[in-house]
Scaffold this motif. Structure first.
Motif, PDB file in Angstrom:
ATOM      1  N   THR A 166     -24.319 -16.376  -4.676  1.00 36.07           N
ATOM      2  CA  THR A 166     -23.658 -16.236  -3.374  1.00 36.07           C
ATOM      3  C   THR A 166     -22.216 -15.792  -3.564  1.00 36.07           C
ATOM      4  N   TRP A 167     -21.560 -16.398  -4.551  1.00 38.41           N
ATOM      5  CA  TRP A 167     -20.164 -16.031  -4.813  1.00 38.41           C
ATOM      6  C   TRP A 167     -20.059 -14.572  -5.277  1.00 38.41           C
ATOM      7  N   ALA A 168     -20.917 -14.185  -6.226  1.00 35.71           N
ATOM      8  CA  ALA A 168     -20.816 -12.833  -6.809  1.00 35.71           C
ATOM      9  C   ALA A 168     -21.105 -11.770  -5.748  1.00 35.71           C
ATOM     10  N   ARG A 169     -22.030 -12.099  -4.847  1.00 29.69           N
ATOM     11  CA  ARG A 169     -22.357 -11.102  -3.824  1.00 29.69           C
ATOM     12  C   ARG A 169     -21.213 -10.927  -2.832  1.00 29.69           C
ATOM     13  N   GLY A 170     -20.311 -11.880  -2.788  1.00 27.25           N
ATOM     14  CA  GLY A 170     -19.157 -11.776  -1.891  1.00 27.25           C
ATOM     15  C   GLY A 170     -17.984 -11.025  -2.512  1.00 27.25           C
ATOM     16  N   LEU A 171     -18.100 -10.621  -3.769  1.00 27.55           N
ATOM     17  CA  LEU A 171     -16.997  -9.890  -4.418  1.00 27.55           C
ATOM     18  C   LEU A 171     -16.941  -8.462  -3.879  1.00 27.55           C
ATOM     19  N   PRO A 172     -15.748  -7.872  -3.850  1.00 29.40           N
ATOM     20  CA  PRO A 172     -15.684  -6.474  -3.403  1.00 29.40           C
ATOM     21  C   PRO A 172     -16.431  -5.580  -4.395  1.00 29.40           C
ATOM     22  N   PRO A 173     -16.905  -4.391  -3.946  1.00 21.13           N
ATOM     23  CA  PRO A 173     -17.632  -3.513  -4.854  1.00 21.13           C
ATOM     24  C   PRO A 173     -16.780  -3.170  -6.075  1.00 21.13           C
ATOM     25  N   GLY A 174     -17.427  -2.936  -7.185  1.00 18.89           N
ATOM     26  CA  GLY A 174     -16.680  -2.579  -8.402  1.00 18.89           C
ATOM     27  C   GLY A 174     -17.496  -2.886  -9.638  1.00 18.89           C
ATOM     28  N   GLU A 175     -17.059  -2.270 -10.745  1.00 18.70           N
ATOM     29  CA  GLU A 175     -17.741  -2.489 -12.006  1.00 18.70           C
ATOM     30  C   GLU A 175     -17.391  -3.883 -12.518  1.00 18.70           C
ATOM     31  N   ARG A 176     -18.406  -4.699 -12.804  1.00 11.50           N
ATOM     32  CA  ARG A 176     -18.121  -6.043 -13.305  1.00 11.50           C
ATOM     33  C   ARG A 176     -19.365  -6.608 -13.976  1.00 11.50           C
ATOM     34  N   VAL A 178     -21.263 -10.328 -14.340  1.00 13.44           N
ATOM     35  CA  VAL A 178     -21.347 -11.744 -13.957  1.00 13.44           C
ATOM     36  C   VAL A 178     -22.652 -12.273 -14.543  1.00 13.44           C
ATOM     37  N   ILE A 179     -22.550 -13.313 -15.337  1.00  9.30           N
ATOM     38  CA  ILE A 179     -23.732 -13.803 -16.050  1.00  9.30           C
ATOM     39  C   ILE A 179     -23.866 -15.308 -15.874  1.00  9.30           C
ATOM     40  N   GLY A 180     -25.086 -15.739 -15.595  1.00 14.46           N
ATOM     41  CA  GLY A 180     -25.415 -17.159 -15.666  1.00 14.46           C
ATOM     42  C   GLY A 180     -26.116 -17.382 -16.996  1.00 14.46           C
ATOM     43  N   MET A 181     -25.507 -18.158 -17.869  1.00 14.95           N
ATOM     44  CA  MET A 181     -26.117 -18.405 -19.183  1.00 14.95           C
ATOM     45  C   MET A 181     -27.076 -19.600 -19.094  1.00 14.95           C
ATOM     46  N   GLY A 182     -27.883 -19.754 -20.142  1.00 17.29           N
ATOM     47  CA  GLY A 182     -28.796 -20.893 -20.195  1.00 17.29           C
ATOM     48  C   GLY A 182     -30.021 -20.669 -19.333  1.00 17.29           C
ATOM     49  N   GLU A 183     -30.920 -21.679 -19.328  1.00 17.81           N
ATOM     50  CA  GLU A 183     -32.203 -21.481 -18.653  1.00 17.81           C
ATOM     51  C   GLU A 183     -32.038 -21.310 -17.146  1.00 17.81           C
ATOM     52  N   TYR A 184     -31.085 -22.023 -16.546  1.00 15.20           N
ATOM     53  CA  TYR A 184     -30.931 -21.891 -15.099  1.00 15.20           C
ATOM     54  C   TYR A 184     -30.352 -20.532 -14.705  1.00 15.20           C
ATOM     55  N   GLY A 185     -29.740 -19.866 -15.674  1.00 14.51           N
ATOM     56  CA  GLY A 185     -29.107 -18.582 -15.364  1.00 14.51           C
ATOM     57  C   GLY A 185     -30.040 -17.390 -15.501  1.00 14.51           C
ATOM     58  N   ILE A 186     -31.244 -17.605 -15.998  1.00 12.47           N
ATOM     59  CA  ILE A 186     -32.129 -16.475 -16.297  1.00 12.47           C
ATOM     60  C   ILE A 186     -32.309 -15.497 -15.122  1.00 12.47           C
ATOM     61  N   GLU A 193     -28.925  -6.180 -10.566  1.00 14.07           N
ATOM     62  CA  GLU A 193     -28.494  -5.362  -9.423  1.00 14.07           C
ATOM     63  C   GLU A 193     -28.088  -6.272  -8.251  1.00 14.07           C
ATOM     64  N   ARG A 194     -28.895  -7.312  -8.028  1.00 12.62           N
ATOM     65  CA  ARG A 194     -28.649  -8.183  -6.880  1.00 12.62           C
ATOM     66  C   ARG A 194     -27.384  -9.025  -7.053  1.00 12.62           C
ATOM     67  N   ILE A 195     -27.111  -9.428  -8.287  1.00 11.58           N
ATOM     68  CA  ILE A 195     -25.896 -10.227  -8.497  1.00 11.58           C
ATOM     69  C   ILE A 195     -24.688  -9.309  -8.716  1.00 11.58           C
ATOM     70  N   GLY A 196     -24.974  -8.017  -8.879  1.00  8.64           N
ATOM     71  CA  GLY A 196     -23.896  -7.033  -8.968  1.00  8.64           C
ATOM     72  C   GLY A 196     -23.265  -6.916 -10.331  1.00  8.64           C
ATOM     73  N   THR A 197     -24.093  -7.087 -11.388  1.00 13.19           N
ATOM     74  CA  THR A 197     -23.539  -6.967 -12.738  1.00 13.19           C
ATOM     75  C   THR A 197     -23.927  -5.618 -13.327  1.00 13.19           C
ATOM     76  N   CYS A 198     -23.022  -5.008 -14.080  1.00 12.83           N
ATOM     77  CA  CYS A 198     -23.322  -3.660 -14.582  1.00 12.83           C
ATOM     78  C   CYS A 198     -23.975  -3.685 -15.957  1.00 12.83           C
ATOM     79  N   ILE A 199     -23.995  -4.846 -16.618  1.00  7.35           N
ATOM     80  CA  ILE A 199     -24.662  -4.928 -17.923  1.00  7.35           C
ATOM     81  C   ILE A 199     -25.479  -6.214 -17.973  1.00  7.35           C
ATOM     82  N   SER A 200     -26.744  -6.097 -18.408  1.00  9.02           N
ATOM     83  CA  SER A 200     -27.538  -7.301 -18.683  1.00  9.02           C
ATOM     84  C   SER A 200     -27.713  -7.377 -20.199  1.00  9.02           C
TER      85      SER A 200
END
Ligand code: NAP
Length: 497
Positions: A166-176, A178-186, A193-200
């Motif tokens: 929810t937080w990441a989707r509220g960020l302004p557009p841009g290259e960034r 955002v990663i959730g580590m660990g099992e809950y972050g999978i 694309e949905r969380i808006g991260t440019c590298i997985s």
């Protein structure tokens, strides 16, 4: 389009290069994790990008950030200088990116990067948990405009994952990043694309190498199981939520079916220990439907906006479909159990059948309803006798504890023994729930568990000469009913193969 980065975790550059060859075609760039290399490899750092043949990220991750580098900042600077210095006119021979933590500010390094065309990924890693204030953590990255901000945190629950999305989707557009580590972050690694991260980021676990960070997937899983390249902002999201979902076979089943039908949809595991955090994660990922797994099938009832007649009748829900105003709950366990049971016994009714039902949880509720509807008589045995009693009384069955005190009851209801407890399930309580009962060889034994393929109970029954089956067919039948609820379509034939 988010890029797939393979984090290289071998001890030598030669091994890292061999790993790249195995995954070329599935990855867009690689991250050289210098902190994981043997110290003698330091001399080969400079030439790595020219031989890798893919854009490279240079990373010397400190122990406090989840890496292995412990030699201090002076030595780290030397490593970075060795790798970044002497830029070549051909920029592909230079590192495309360098990962520098937000507290590492060395103007000479930054100037060199700027001059040689190496972009800085300005990172912050929280391996212990989630910052209470994500906005504050983001601001602390203090990125220059040409830098790529990267925040990697560790959700400790599905509720944390929901907060991150929810937080990441509220960020302004841009290259960034955002990663959730660990099992809950999978889910954040799959739904890039949905969380808006440019590298997985991924690791070569299928090649026997360790994961560079908790929760990494192998690139082949990302591409083959989750069709990562095809996912987009409009892809329909489905998930399985529960306490032990990471090894579930359901993602493979549903994703293969979505692909076969050309459906723009993905199914993923959402580890969750309670209903409210599971539902929060479904909302945050904008999911359209879900499977409710152990131990949430009964607890979810109070959160449904509508219950199907089966859910009302059985008292448990294993399927969610998003509707205006909330989640409609369905139960496909009964349908799957009915088909699998009748097929196993080669019968069309259960008149005269005497059955033992082990367990009184969500799936046992569905199984009991089927047994009663088809005319069987049964005894319900369970660890918590009060639950066995409540279930048995609904259908006029006998009940008892799941101990040797029920030996006679079981012997009297031994045409078929249906194991519907969690005992024996991979990742749950190990063991044999009927270790006090000696099979005669005349019982048919249906263990609803499908992971492992053969539980201790099934092996023992098979050795005694019993006819046996596991929960695999039931899983397919009940999953097919879920697929139809979500898509309106029958799954392809391969679903049942
Ligand atoms: P659930 O609602 O959590 O019920 C769990 C049941 O297991 C309860 O009867 C519980 O007894 C018993 N149990 C748990 N831990 C125990 C322990 N340490 N010792 C003795 N009994 C224990 O789970 P569920 O959704 O009904 O699922 C039960 C099993 O069925 C799982 O293994 C699941 O994999 C399998 N299943 C298979 C399919 C399929 O399609 N093949 C579908 C659904 C479920 P208490 O009442 O005393 O807590």
């Amino acid at each position: 389009m988010p890029l797939v980065c393979l984090s290289l975790t071998a001890k030598t550059i030669e091994e890292d290069l061999a790993t790249i060859e195995r995954y070329r075609g599935k990855i867009d760039l690689v991250e050289l994790r210098v902190d994981l290399l043997n110290p003698t490899e330091a001399f080969a750092l400079r030439d790595f990008p020219s031989v890798a043949g893919l854009p490279c990220i240079l990373t010397v991750r400190r122990k406090c950030d989840g890496g292995c580098f412990v030699d201090g900042e002076g030595q780290r600077l030397v490593m970075l200088a060795k790798a970044l210095a002497y830029a070549r006119p051909d920029t592909s021979a230079n590192y495309a990116y360098v990962d520098l933590e937000s507290d590492f500010r060395v103007p000479a390094v930054e100037e060199a990067c700027h001059t040689f065309g190496t972009r800085i990924i300005r990172s912050m890693h929280n391996v212990a948990g989630m910052p209470a204030d994500l906005d504050k953590a983001w601001a602390q990255l203090a990125c220059e405009p040409h830098e790529i901000p990267k925040l990697a945190v560790t959700p400790k629950s599905a509720a944390d994952l929901a907060r991150l999305f929810t937080w990441a989707r509220g960020l302004p557009p841009g290259e960034r990043i955002v990663i959730g580590m660990g099992e809950y972050g999978i889910p954040s690694r799959i739904l890039a694309e949905r969380i808006g991260t440019c590298i997985s980021y991924t690791s070569a676990m299928h090649s026997g190498l360790p994961a560079a960070a908790p929760g990494h997937l192998d690139p082949s899983i990302l591409e083959d199981n989750y069709r990562f390249r095809e996912l987009n902002r409009h892809t329909e999201v489905y998930g399985i939520g529960g306490s032990n979902v990471l090894a579930s076979r359901m993602p493979q089943l549903h994703n293969t079916a979505f692909k076969a039908l050309g459906r723009d949809a993905v199914f993923l595991p959402i580890p969750a220990n309670d209903v409210s955090s599971f539902l929060a994660a479904l909302e945050a990922t904008e999911a359209c439907g879900a499977v409710v797994a152990v131990p949430l099938k009964i607890a979810i009832l109070k959160s449904l906006s509508r219950r199907s007649p089966e859910v009302e009748d059985i008292g448990a829900c294993n399927t969610l479909v998003r509707e205006d105003g909330g989640w409609a709950g369905y139960n496909t366990d009964a349908e799957g159990f009915e088909r699998a049971l009748l097929e196993f016994l080669g019968r069309s009714d259960l008149q005269g059948l005497r059955a033992t039902l082990v367990g009184a949880g969500g799936v046992a509720l569905a199984a009991a309803r089927v047994l009663a509807a088809f005319g069987a008589s049964a005894v319900v045995i369970n660890r918590t006798v009060a639950k066995a009693r409540a279930l048995a009384e609904r259908h006029g069955f006998a009940f008892g504890p799941c101990t040797e005190h029920s030996t006679e009851l079981v012997a009297d209801h031994s045409d078929i023994i249906i194991q519907a407890s969690r005992v024996g399930m991979e990742g749950e309580t190990e063991g044999d729930p009927l270790d006090w009962y000696d099979f005669t060889g005349r019982e048919a034994v249906f263990d609803l568990i499908y992971r492992p393929e053969r539980t201790i109970l099934l092996e023992r029954a098979q050795r005694a000469g019993c006819k046996t089956t596991n929960g695999w067919k039931m899983l397919r039948y009940q999953s097919a009913a879920q697929f139809k609820l979500w898509t309106g379509a029958q799954p392809p034939v391969s679903f049942f193969a």
